[in-house]
Design an enzyme around this catalytic site. Structure first.
Site, PDB file in Angstrom:
ATOM      1  N   ASP A  52      55.966 -12.856  45.226  1.00  0.00           N
ATOM      2  CA  ASP A  52      55.233 -12.920  43.973  1.00  0.00           C
ATOM      3  C   ASP A  52      56.036 -13.707  42.944  1.00  0.00           C
ATOM      4  OD1 ASP A  52      52.973 -11.663  42.156  1.00  0.00           O
ATOM      5  OD2 ASP A  52      54.865 -11.423  41.072  1.00  0.00           O
ATOM      6  N   TYR A  57      58.141 -17.770  34.828  1.00  0.00           N
ATOM      7  CA  TYR A  57      59.498 -17.416  35.232  1.00  0.00           C
ATOM      8  C   TYR A  57      60.368 -18.674  35.218  1.00  0.00           C
ATOM      9  CZ  TYR A  57      57.104 -13.252  37.103  1.00  0.00           C
ATOM     10  OH  TYR A  57      56.323 -12.122  37.256  1.00  0.00           O
ATOM     11  N   TYR A 201      55.038  -3.640  39.757  1.00  0.00           N
ATOM     12  CA  TYR A 201      56.286  -4.316  39.415  1.00  0.00           C
ATOM     13  C   TYR A 201      57.148  -3.395  38.551  1.00  0.00           C
ATOM     14  CZ  TYR A 201      54.599  -5.537  34.644  1.00  0.00           C
ATOM     15  OH  TYR A 201      54.145  -5.498  33.350  1.00  0.00           O
ATOM     16  N   GLY A 202      58.400  -3.811  38.330  1.00  0.00           N
ATOM     17  CA  GLY A 202      59.309  -2.953  37.582  1.00  0.00           C
ATOM     18  C   GLY A 202      59.701  -1.719  38.361  1.00  0.00           C
ATOM     19  N   LYS A 212      73.384   1.822  39.784  1.00  0.00           N
ATOM     20  CA  LYS A 212      74.671   1.109  39.796  1.00  0.00           C
ATOM     21  C   LYS A 212      75.383   1.130  38.447  1.00  0.00           C
ATOM     22  CE  LYS A 212      72.580  -3.465  38.990  1.00  0.00           C
ATOM     23  NZ  LYS A 212      72.399  -4.814  39.573  1.00  0.00           N
ATOM     24  N   ALA A 280      65.542  -9.440  44.208  1.00  0.00           N
ATOM     25  CA  ALA A 280      66.776  -9.459  44.998  1.00  0.00           C
ATOM     26  C   ALA A 280      67.538 -10.735  44.663  1.00  0.00           C
ATOM     27  CB  ALA A 280      66.472  -9.411  46.489  1.00  0.00           C
TER      28      ALA A 280
END
Length: 321
Positions: A52, A57, A201-202, A212, A280
């Site tokens: 996607d 972007y 999404y999110g 993390k 990613a």
């Protein structure tokens, strides 16, 4: 990897999809294009077939990266991109005028270096353009073979009802995670009742649900505006999230998984969620995200996370910008 039919279409998509907002290289910190390409390839090798992206972007940069990555493997991927939102410097401009839509799809096809887009999505509603005008142009483009299926993002029930009277859509892309669940009240029932797919999404809340961050991160606003889009990182909201993240860590450790994989597994096993989109930045993250589809949380673990999520969200509303 699990595969699911998207709405009433013939698209079979992976339960974990690859989101590419970060590949625009202007929103989630510094991202190396070659690492992004390797991450896309690793995702596909791991069974992820839905990629996607969007013109907004990085002002088309993410689409170019995707286009390079899928050379030679086009038949293995379902390509989803969007229209109606473009960049003007740091600003995101919503424009669903017919002229803009036609320009955007032609540019997207060139950047992606493909002949047809599998899933073309309206990125955000545009209050300044009649939806009828936008749909009329989109139907022309579909008849011309520019895209296969139409879908929407960030629409409420009323807008989905409106567009469905004009044409068929097969899915909605809303924000959804353990920290963002407003769609459960009205939107999820509507999607289920109308056999519409959901690309959420999110899924990791901009990364906060990866577990993390031991302390609240300080992002460089020039290259990373996560804290602007995801309010969970804000100082006034940070403490509110920690009990949920600690539970994610506990359940993850028990299952030999990461907190991110646990949050993804929760999302893809919620009602109406066809695919959870996850970003990613490297090959390792891509493979780990894909592996989240290969294990299931127990009923008790799902209920425990849902209960804790309810508690965290109801402490108080997250403070927005």
């Amino acid at each position: 990897m699990k595969y699911r039919k998207l709405g009433n279409s013939d698209l079979e998509i992976s339960a974990v999809g690859l989101g590419t907002w970060a590949y625009g290289n202007d929103t989630f910190g510094q991202v190396d294009d070659q690492q992004s390409i390797k991450a896309i390839r690793a995702a596909v090798d791991s069974g992820i077939n839905l990629i996607d992206t969007a013109p907004a972007y990085g002002d088309g940069h993410a689409e170019k990266v995707v286009g390079k990555a899928i050379q030679g493997i086009r038949d293995k991927v379902v390509v989803a991109t969007k229209c109606g939102t473009h960049r003007d410097g740091p600003k995101y401009i919503r424009d669903l005028s017919p002229q803009r839509i036609r320009t955007e799809i032609e540019n997207s096809l060139k950047r992606l270096d493909i002949e047809q887009i599998d899933l073309y999505q309206i990125h955000w509603p545009d209050p300044d353009t009649p939806l009828e005008d936008s749909v009329e142009e989109l139907l022309k483009l579909k008849q011309e073979g520019k895209f296969k299926y139409l879908a929407v993002c960030n629409f409420g029930v009323e807008l989905m009802q409106k567009i469905s009277k004009m044409t068929d859509i097969i899915s909605l892309q809303p924000q959804y995670s353990l920290l963002k669940r407003e769609i459960e009240d009205q939107i999820i029932p509507y999607l289920l009742n109308n056999n519409l797919g959901t690309l959420s999404y999110g899924t990791l809340g901009g990364g906060i649900l990866s577990g993390k961050y031991q302390e609240r991160p300080q992002f460089d606003d020039e290259k990373d505006n996560r804290a602007g889009f995801y309010p969970f990182f804000r100082e006034e909201n940070w403490d509110q999230t920690q009990s949920l993240i600690e539970l994610l860590r506990e359940i993850a450790a028990k299952n030999g998984q990461t907190p991110a994989q646990t949050a993804i597994s929760w999302a893809i096993n919620r009602p109406a969620i066809t695919t959870a989109l996850v970003g990613a930045k490297n090959e390792k993250q891509a493979r780990e995200n894909a592996e989240a589809a290969d294990f299931n949380l127990s009923k008790e673990e799902m209920e425990s996370l849902t209960k804790k999520s309810n508690e965290v969200i109801k402490i108080r509303t997250f403070v927005l910008p």
